[in-house]
Design a protein around this motif. Structure first.
Motif: not given
Length: 89
Positions: A17-45
């Motif tokens: 089980l993971a919280t919303d915050t943990e999943l968002r942190a996991e997303y940030a870690e997994r997508s760290w090497d990829y550059e996208l505009p903020d509106h795309l990042e937010q939708a994907l996150e």
């Protein structure tokens, strides 16, 4: 606080089980090497938190390639592609 079930990317039999915050942190870690505009990042996150299993390493690479090929891609188009890559017909 909402808990979500996630499955480890390398072990699809391990569930935790993971919280919303943990999943968002996991997303940030997994997508760290990829550059996208903020509106795309937010939708994907936001989608990652709800649909974590759709996001493999290959999916992250395909998202980046799609953006490089079409910088005008919309968040909805990206999310539709994520689903199409995971449900080929």
């Amino acid at each position: 606080m909402t808990n979500y079930q996630i499955i480890e990317p390398t072990n699809f039999t391990s569930i935790e089980l993971a919280t919303d915050t943990e999943l968002r942190a996991e997303y940030a870690e997994r997508s760290w090497d990829y550059e996208l505009p903020d509106h795309l990042e937010q939708a994907l996150e936001d989608d990652y938190v709800q649909n974590r299993l759709l996001y493999s390493e290959t999916t992250f690479k395909c998202i980046q390639v799609l953006y490089l090929l079409n910088p005008e891609v919309t968040p909805q188009m990206l999310l539709e592609c994520v689903r199409a890559w995971n449900n080929p017909e």
